[in-house]
Design an enzyme around this catalytic site. Structure first.
Site, short mmCIF file in Angstrom:
data_model
loop_
_atom_site.label_atom_id
_atom_site.label_comp_id
_atom_site.label_asym_id
_atom_site.label_seq_id
_atom_site.Cartn_x
_atom_site.Cartn_y
_atom_site.Cartn_z
CG ASP A 48 -24.10 8.82 43.77
OD1 ASP A 48 -25.19 9.42 44.12
OD2 ASP A 48 -23.73 8.52 42.50
NE ARG A 101 -23.23 6.94 35.36
CZ ARG A 101 -24.64 7.21 35.50
NH1 ARG A 101 -25.13 8.52 35.51
NH2 ARG A 101 -25.12 6.39 36.32
CD1 TRP A 143 -29.17 19.95 37.19
CD2 TRP A 143 -31.13 20.85 36.61
NE1 TRP A 143 -28.81 20.84 35.96
CE2 TRP A 143 -29.84 21.42 35.67
CE3 TRP A 143 -32.23 21.53 36.54
CZ2 TRP A 143 -30.29 22.57 34.66
CZ3 TRP A 143 -32.66 22.44 35.48
CH2 TRP A 143 -31.47 22.97 34.51
CG ASP A 144 -27.25 13.33 38.71
OD1 ASP A 144 -26.09 13.85 39.08
OD2 ASP A 144 -27.77 12.07 39.09
CD1 TRP A 181 -19.76 9.68 42.77
CD2 TRP A 181 -18.52 7.74 43.03
NE1 TRP A 181 -20.69 8.62 42.90
CE2 TRP A 181 -19.78 7.67 43.05
CE3 TRP A 181 -17.70 6.88 43.42
CZ2 TRP A 181 -20.61 6.19 43.21
CZ3 TRP A 181 -18.32 5.41 43.77
CH2 TRP A 181 -19.71 5.08 43.29
CB CYS A 204 -27.96 15.40 42.14
SG CYS A 204 -27.32 13.74 42.19
CG ASP A 263 -32.45 8.62 40.12
OD1 ASP A 263 -31.50 8.52 39.17
OD2 ASP A 263 -32.36 9.14 41.25
#
Ligand code: GLA
Length: 740
Positions: A550, A445, A479-480, A195, A528, A368
């Protein structure tokens, strides 16, 4: 007279054909050799006397009338390596003493695990073949699909495995294809990351044994990308033979690069066999992903240019506006609010940003995370896809209308496959997440992964997205997908079949994307996954662009973008300009440097533009306008990596040339001038040597007194010189050349 004219026509036709190099496929009955030609490439395989399908040749295009001798199995190597193991088979079943990677491994209901595949039949299909193999005793059929792309010579290979037995067969390992290279010294290139640090190019010698590049995460992953390039000898940007491939699969995948006991190299790729098990009931079949493979004689640069063109022409989807066109349209320049507001989105705040964005010349405004459910932080709300009433009391319409009035279209962030335990959806359907009953459900998360393999979850996700797009004038979805799998159980199915989740999850993802595009042909989608965690040729059939990382620091981005470009076209490489000092590493850079770094890809702005000074806004506006003028060249042209930023050098530079050679754009970056050294003269590439090109500046100056108009030969042989004063820390310049 007539004879002379027809001879001339014939000559012209032959010349044209030789230039256009159309695809041709043939099977020679006498030698049992299959041949596929496309672009500058020939690929040959044959049926050897044992009935095995054996790879014969993959490389530069052979003469049209050249005949290839029949396939001959390699001998056994003493008693230890059987011929079955040493012969480079197109698709070897695990059995008969195979010690290299099998393409297919199965177990039968009676405990037999031996599978030996032999040629059965074939049919010719457009630009390729379907070749059927069958086990020597049992009714397990494998149809190998081959198709060669006429322009690039890139081959698409995949397999369909069918159970014709009366009892179930479990597929434990299934590749899409195996590629073989003869013994030689090779360098392997592959991409790894993490990441905020994706797209690191690794280059290493191919050694005896196996190098495994894979994801066991349920999705593509940023830790490794399903792409490889193998170069004969040392790695070189401009010279030498390169064989490359990319797997079109967004679930767990694996590519192995193996040098066997006799120094031959095989690359095998497909579903990751780790924790894999796909039960085929009688009559059922399993389709593997597609493994694309290509060849270039012009180094890594040549390989990536072929792949970029192929992606633009044959992988990326079209919208209603670009249906039938040779390439998708360049991406709109976007504004995205994430780094400016994070979860703190409100109607007034977004409207204010939209006004600022429009004044800069932005084409698309994207809101977002944070607009839905009870989403105030990353602890709650995922899964509840209704508009948050506190933040948007009148729904999204007032904001969308405002964005339209300002002359932009509107995009929205979603993360459809995820749920926070603190959500109405999870309270209602705790059984919808991937889990093993009675075991912990690991969070990352603060979220869990919905089991998209389940029909009810698939229906829910398609339903809410369809409703969102029906009720709002949305041009674009980001689209995450912000975590990887844990506890991948699917307790709706019998225990023996639960591992189907590895296949059905990804298939359902593709099916939802395809259906949404069908129902909403104007909508564009970005893939994403916390940055570049889901980028591969599978998802790119349904998504128009990707978020590479990111990490938006403009210096880090140079290496990220460089790595990305080996496998993927700059067209899809979204790149935002964000605030300085940067949140990740506190680096301070000028707005010009940040703009030029992002202009190497598909430009966006992600800074808090509410705080920008009028001077900053004017700089951004000027450079966005300049970018708009040359964007097709940058994102769809032929990319030359003139000086790679990879090794942490002082300088880096890229150049793109429009495919008709009418325009070229050059970017030059200085990390930190050392000992007063000036920027090197840039010998450009890919121009028409006899055409005249006019040089003009986008940012920075050429060297005083250097010509403004000169031949392509001048720019390529003498080169482009930058201003003597182009020195310092984090400096950038950009130039364009236009054919006169
Ligand atoms: C991920 C994305 C970011 C942003 C956040 C929102 O990290 O990569 O761009 O959308 O999610 O939560």
């Amino acid at each position: 007279m007539l004879k002379t004219i027809s001879a001339a026509i014939l000559f012209l036709a032959v010349t044209f054909l030789a230039q256009a190099q159309p695809a041709s496929v043939s099977f020679d009955q006498a030698t049992k050799v299959f041949r596929l030609d496309g672009g500058g490439v020939s690929y040959l395989f044959g049926v050897n006397p044992k009935g095995e399908l054996q790879q014969l040749y993959w490389g530069g295009r052979l003469g049209a009338t050249d005949l290839f001798p029949p396939a001959r199995p390699l001998p056994e190597w003493a008693a230890f390596d059987s011929s079955y193991s040493t012969t480079p088979q197109e698709f070897a079943g695990w059995g008969a003493g195979l010690f290299v990677e099998p393409a297919l491994k199965v177990s039968f209901a009676d405990g037999n695990r031996d599978l030996v595949l032999r040629y059965e039949s074939h049919t010719t299909v457009p630009n390729g073949f379907d070749v059927v193999l069958k086990d020597i005793r049992r009714k397990v059929f494998v149809t190998l699909h081959y198709a060669i792309n006429p322009e690039s010579g890139i081959l698409a290979r995949s397999a369909t495995i069918e159970n014709g037995e009366a009892a179930p067969v479990t597929v434990e390992q299934a590749a899409a294809a195996a590629w073989a290279l003869p013994p030689a010294h090779y360098t392997l290139n592959y991409l790894t990351g993490r990441w905020a640090g994706e797209w690191t190019l690794n280059q290493e010698a191919v050694h005896p044994g196996e190098r495994v590049i894979e994801s066991r995460r349920g999705s593509t992953g940023s830790q490794a990308n399903p792409w490889f390039a193998i170069q004969a000898g040392e790695a070189s940007e401009d010279h030498g033979e390169v064989w490359f491939g990319a797997l079109a699969w967004s679930g767990s995948w694996r590519i192995t690069v193996e040098q066997d006991q006799l120094d031959a190299v095989r690359v095998t790729g497909g579903f990751n066999p780790f924790d894999f098990g796909y039960v085929l009931h009688p009559g059922q079949s399993l389709e593997t992903p597609v493994f694309y493979g290509g060849y270039s004689a012009s180094g890594l640069g040549g390989a990536s240019r072929l792949l970029h063109r192929f992606e633009l022409g044959h992988i990326l989807p079209r919208t209603a506006a670009t249906a039938g066109q040779a390439a998708p349209k360049p991406r709109p320049v976007i504004y995205n609010s994430w780094e400016a507001t994070e979860f703190n989105v409100t109607e007034a705040g977004q409207m204010a940003l939209a006004e600022k964005a429009a004044a800069l010349g932005i084409d698309r405004f994207v809101m977002d995370d944070g607009w839905f459910g009870q989403r105030k932080t990353d602890h709650a709300g995922l899964g509840d896809w209704y508009v948050n009433q506190e933040k948007f009391p009148h729904g999204l319409k007032p904001l969308i209308d405002k964005v339209h009035t300002l002359g932009m279209d509107f995009g929205l962030w979603v993360e459809p496959e995820m749920v926070n335990p603190d959500s109405d959806l999870y309270r209602k359907h705790p059984e919808w997440v991937l889990n093993f009953p009675g075991r912990p459900r690991s969070e990352a998360r603060n979220q869990m992964v919905l089991n998209l393999a389940r029909p009810d979850v698939r229906a829910y996700v398609l339903g809410f997205l369809d409703k969102l797009l029906n009720e709002n004038d949305i041009a674009f979805l980001k689209w995450d997908y912000n975590r990887n799998w844990s506890e991948p159980g699917w307790d709706q199915l019998p225990a023996a079949e639960q591992k189907r989740v590895y296949v059905e999850f990804t298939r359902n993802l593709y099916a939802i994307l395809a259906e949404l595009r069908h129902r909403h042909p104007k909508v564009e989608i970005e893939s994403c996954s916390g940055g570049g965690g889901r980028v591969d040729l599978g998802i790119l059939r349904y998504t128009d662009e990707v978020w590479p990382s990111d990490n938006t620091d403009p210096f880090d981005r140079l290496t990220i973008q460089d790595g990305f470009s080996y496998a993927y076209t700059p067209q899809i490489m979204m790149a935002w300009v964000t605030d300085s000092p940067h949140w990740l590493n506190r680096r301070t850079t000028s707005l010009e440097y940040r703009m030029l770094s992002s202009m190497q890809g598909s430009l966006g702005i992600g800074a808090n533009i509410a705080n920008w000074t009028p001077e900053e806004a004017a700089t951004a506006k000027r450079l966005i306008a300049a970018y708009h003028q040359v964007q097709p060249t940058i994102v769809q042209g032929d990319l030359y990596r003139l000086i790679s930023p990879r090794d942490g050098g002082e300088f880096s530079a890229t150049q793109t040339v429009r495919q008709d050679k009418s325009q070229s754009v050059v970017f030059a970056f200085i990390h930190s001038t050392q000992k007063g050294r000036g920027f090197p003269v840039l010998k450009l590439k890919g121009l028409d040597p006899v055409a005249k090109y006019a040089l003009s500046s986008i940012e920075g100056k050429p060297r005083a007194g250097s010509p403004t108009v000169a031949s392509g030969a001048w720019w390529m042989n003498h080169g482009l010189e930058t201003d003597d004063g182009f020195k310092g820390d984090f400096q950038a310049a950009a130039f364009r050349l236009d054919r006169k």
